[in-house]
Design a protein around this motif. Structure first.
Motif, PDB file in Angstrom:
ATOM      1  N   ILE A 120      32.792  58.746  54.502  1.00  0.00           N
ATOM      2  CA  ILE A 120      31.377  58.846  54.141  1.00  0.00           C
ATOM      3  C   ILE A 120      30.877  57.532  53.530  1.00  0.00           C
ATOM      4  N   TYR A 121      31.768  56.544  53.454  1.00  0.00           N
ATOM      5  CA  TYR A 121      31.409  55.213  52.962  1.00  0.00           C
ATOM      6  C   TYR A 121      32.381  54.237  53.598  1.00  0.00           C
ATOM      7  N   CYS A 122      31.871  53.059  53.963  1.00  0.00           N
ATOM      8  CA  CYS A 122      32.714  52.083  54.651  1.00  0.00           C
ATOM      9  C   CYS A 122      32.234  50.682  54.275  1.00  0.00           C
ATOM     10  N   CYS A 123      33.158  49.839  53.801  1.00  0.00           N
ATOM     11  CA  CYS A 123      32.791  48.472  53.422  1.00  0.00           C
ATOM     12  C   CYS A 123      33.880  47.496  53.869  1.00  0.00           C
ATOM     13  N   PRO A 124      33.602  46.667  54.870  1.00  0.00           N
ATOM     14  CA  PRO A 124      34.579  45.652  55.318  1.00  0.00           C
ATOM     15  C   PRO A 124      34.486  44.390  54.464  1.00  0.00           C
ATOM     16  N   LEU A 125      35.626  43.727  54.274  1.00  0.00           N
ATOM     17  CA  LEU A 125      35.689  42.472  53.530  1.00  0.00           C
ATOM     18  C   LEU A 125      36.575  41.494  54.288  1.00  0.00           C
ATOM     19  N   ARG A 126      36.198  40.218  54.264  1.00  0.00           N
ATOM     20  CA  ARG A 126      37.001  39.187  54.932  1.00  0.00           C
ATOM     21  C   ARG A 126      37.187  37.995  54.004  1.00  0.00           C
ATOM     22  N   GLU A 127      38.331  37.337  54.143  1.00  0.00           N
ATOM     23  CA  GLU A 127      38.629  36.133  53.361  1.00  0.00           C
ATOM     24  C   GLU A 127      39.387  35.175  54.274  1.00  0.00           C
TER      25      GLU A 127
END
Length: 261
Positions: A120-127
């Motif tokens: 119900i929530y989705c947050c992608p992160l990249r480094e």
């Protein structure tokens, strides 16, 4: 050079591929989370964590079949969105959320979280890796539980090549704002590339500061580099039932399994 857009991709059998933009931390959202089907309704919560090595070994599919048995969450690193992997998710009625981080042959690779119910929530992160300039990724997903709580799951593939630990520490710190303000249970797991004492120290301090417990394996066959395990599972707000490492040649990493209640 323009910064590459950050997003995740969702694969659901019978539906068009969905592109999902980054979400602000839950504490900054002005709207409430949607109501969804609970991730699991009774008994135990089973997760598997595995760097699948871009499916380059012949028997990756057999190991994935083993890992998916009675499993609610599959946290993969270096998962390449080949038709066979997407088909696997569909056959097993799993929702697959991936952060396309690394262009590899025809299909991008990155962390992928496969779950038995919709997040119900989705947050992608990249480094980006400081020297190779290849991005590493993390994915935060949240699932409703039958208790009314929300389970936050963070799937991590950490920076590998860097002098010092500044970039490594920054990648973890970007996760902390999400974990810190989450009131429900948390699972943080993946390939942390903790191959040096300074990296291990950063990781352990990070976990302690967020009150995360480390899963300890009685028979610790985790893949190691320079004598240090690369893969970890941390948790909060859950009770650990059992944990094990499966030995395989289906990847350059051995998968981890943990059951919680």
């Amino acid at each position: 050079m323009a910064k590459k857009p950050n997003y995740s991709v969702r694969f659901v059998a019978g539906q068009p591929v969905e592109r999902i933009e980054p979400s602000p931390p839950l504490s900054e959202r002005k709207d409430t989370l949607p109501i969804g089907m609970p991730l699991y309704t009774e008994g135990t919560l089973k997760i598997a964590v595995w760097n699948i090595y871009k499916q380059q070994r012949l028997n990756w599919r057999n190991m994935l079949e083993t890992l998916s048995t009675d499993t609610h969450l599959l946290l993969l690193q270096e998962a390449q969105t080949t038709p066979e992997l997407v088909r696997f998710a569909g056959i097993h009625h799993l929702i697959a959320d991936q952060v396309p981080a690394l262009a590899f042959q025809q299909h991008p690779a990155g962390v992928m979280t496969l779950s038995s119910s919709h997040p119900i929530y989705c947050c992608p992160l990249r480094e980006k890796e400081p020297f190779l300039r290849l991005p590493k990724s993390a994915l935060i997903t949240v699932y409703p539980l039958i208790t009314g709580d929300h389970l936050m799951v963070i799937n991590v593939h950490a920076i590998n090549f860097s002098f010092g630990v500044d970039v490594y520490q920054r990648q973890l710190s970007n996760l902390s704002v999400h974990i810190m303000n989450h009131k429900g249970p948390v699972i943080l797991a993946g390939d942390f590339n903790a191959w040096s004492r300074p990296r291990v120290n950063v990781l352990k301090r990070f976990a302690r500061a967020l009150r995360l417990k480390e899963v300890i394996f009685d028979n610790d066959w985790r893949t190691k580099a320079f004598g240090k395990p690369l893969d970890y599972i941390f948790y909060r707000g859950l009770s650990l039932n059992k944990a094990e490492v499966l030995i395989t040649d289906a990847s350059d990493h051995h998968p981890l399994i943990a059951t919680f209640y």
